[in-house]
Write an enzyme that holds these catalytic residues in place. Structure first.
Site, mmCIF file in Angstrom:
data_model
loop_
_atom_site.group_PDB
_atom_site.id
_atom_site.type_symbol
_atom_site.label_atom_id
_atom_site.label_comp_id
_atom_site.label_asym_id
_atom_site.label_seq_id
_atom_site.Cartn_x
_atom_site.Cartn_y
_atom_site.Cartn_z
ATOM 1 N N SER A 95 0.822 -1.211 0.000
ATOM 2 C CA SER A 95 0.000 0.000 0.000
ATOM 3 C C SER A 95 0.857 1.263 0.000
ATOM 4 O O SER A 95 2.023 1.238 0.400
ATOM 5 C CB SER A 95 -0.899 0.017 1.239
ATOM 6 O OG SER A 95 -1.743 -1.103 1.255
HETATM 7 N N1 SAH Z 1 -0.677 -4.108 4.037
HETATM 8 C C1 SAH Z 1 -0.230 -4.818 2.867
HETATM 9 C C2 SAH Z 1 -1.322 -4.761 1.823
HETATM 10 C C3 SAH Z 1 -1.182 -5.768 0.779
HETATM 11 S S1 SAH Z 1 -2.469 -5.770 -0.429
HETATM 12 C C4 SAH Z 1 1.037 -4.169 2.344
HETATM 13 O O1 SAH Z 1 1.136 -2.942 2.429
HETATM 14 O O2 SAH Z 1 1.900 -4.861 1.819
HETATM 15 C C5 SAH Z 1 -3.744 -6.715 0.341
HETATM 16 C C6 SAH Z 1 -3.362 -8.096 0.814
HETATM 17 O O3 SAH Z 1 -4.556 -8.718 1.293
HETATM 18 C C7 SAH Z 1 -2.799 -9.006 -0.264
HETATM 19 O O4 SAH Z 1 -1.608 -9.569 0.186
HETATM 20 C C8 SAH Z 1 -3.895 -10.065 -0.442
HETATM 21 O O5 SAH Z 1 -3.401 -11.324 -0.837
HETATM 22 C C9 SAH Z 1 -4.522 -10.094 0.938
HETATM 23 N N2 SAH Z 1 -5.887 -10.600 0.961
HETATM 24 C C10 SAH Z 1 -6.847 -10.438 0.016
HETATM 25 N N3 SAH Z 1 -7.972 -11.046 0.379
HETATM 26 C C11 SAH Z 1 -7.750 -11.611 1.593
HETATM 27 C C12 SAH Z 1 -8.539 -12.393 2.482
HETATM 28 N N4 SAH Z 1 -9.791 -12.740 2.198
HETATM 29 N N5 SAH Z 1 -7.963 -12.798 3.645
HETATM 30 C C13 SAH Z 1 -6.691 -12.467 3.962
HETATM 31 N N6 SAH Z 1 -5.887 -11.737 3.144
HETATM 32 C C14 SAH Z 1 -6.405 -11.321 1.972
#
Ligand code: SAH
Length: 213
Positions: free
Chosen positions: A64
């Site tokens: 993000s």
């Molecule tokens: N805070 C992280 C955001 C990553 S993007 C960063 O800054 O790196 C969002 C993440 O949520 C991804 O890694 C995706 O695989 C995960 N995600 C999506 N749906 C999900 C779910 N149902 N349960 C757990 N994680 C999920």
């Protein structure tokens, strides 16, 4: 894994940019000054690591924007020792911020590739959540509930009931709600049955994935 004074300088600049955009929580700003974000992304993006930008990580996901991470962390008002559930570990950058705020962190990731990568990587930097979980964030983590705070870092098409049920009275759920774009939505649990809802502006996240593979 190299972290130099040049990186430190860029981090300080990033913290100033975030301050100018409205981040005032010193715990959050100090975390941004400290965490080597360039090590959380592919080395080909290294020269841009301290700009307020999102970048691709593995499995078609993104780390993000620093502003988004800082904003969510500030709204959560994490206090020392609080139990925080993070949905969407991704690169682990947000996890590291929560750990710098001295939270006890439980982090769920739905994609195995990212779960494996990040659960090996974060401890190498000294960041140790209480638990990394490979699972489905829609369900939360009933066996460890209730939590002081729950943070969702993917765009949720709706607010999962299970998550509302897993916050303590007085606790908070912060979740971006919407399909293509999301409204950052804060729920504060006022009593077992009452929630106060606040809408905190528009954001853009990758979608929260429905079913577990
Ligand atoms: N805070 C992280 C955001 C990553 S993007 C960063 O800054 O790196 C969002 C993440 O949520 C991804 O890694 C995706 O695989 C995960 N995600 C999506 N749906 C999900 C779910 N149902 N349960 C757990 N994680 C999920």
């Amino acid at each position: 894994m190299r972290d130099t004074t040049k990186h430190q300088g860029l981090r300080n600049q990033l913290a100033s940019v975030l301050e100018a955009k409205g981040i005032y929580d010193t715990k959050v700003l100090n975390a941004v000054r400290k965490i080597p974000r360039h090590l959380f992304i592919d080395s080909s993006f290294e020269s841009h690591a301290y700009q307020d930008k999102a970048f691709p990580i593995a499995a078609e996901q993104t780390i993000s924007h620093p502003f988004t991470v800082a904003f969510q962390s500030q709204v959560l008002e994490v206090k020392q020792g609080e139990k925080v559930l993070e949905i969407g570990t991704g690169s682990g950058y947000q996890t590291a911020v929560l750990l710098e705020m001295n939270a006890e962190v439980y982090s769920i990731e739905r994609q195995h590739e990212l779960f494996k990568k990040t659960s090996l990587f974060l401890p190498k930097l000294g960041y140790r959540p209480k638990r990394f979980i490979f699972g489905d964030g829609y369900k939360g983590l009933p066996e460890e509930a209730p939590f002081d705070k729950i943070i969702v870092t993917a765009g949720a098409p709706f607010v999962p009931k299970a998550l509302l049920g897993q916050i303590k009275v007085g606790g908070k759920l912060l979740i971006p709600v919407g399909d293509k774009e999301q409204i950052m939505t804060l729920f504060i649990r006022k009593s077992p049955k009452e929630f106060e809802k606040h809408e905190l502006g528009d954001f853009k996240f990758v979608p929260m994935l429905k079913k577990k593979n």
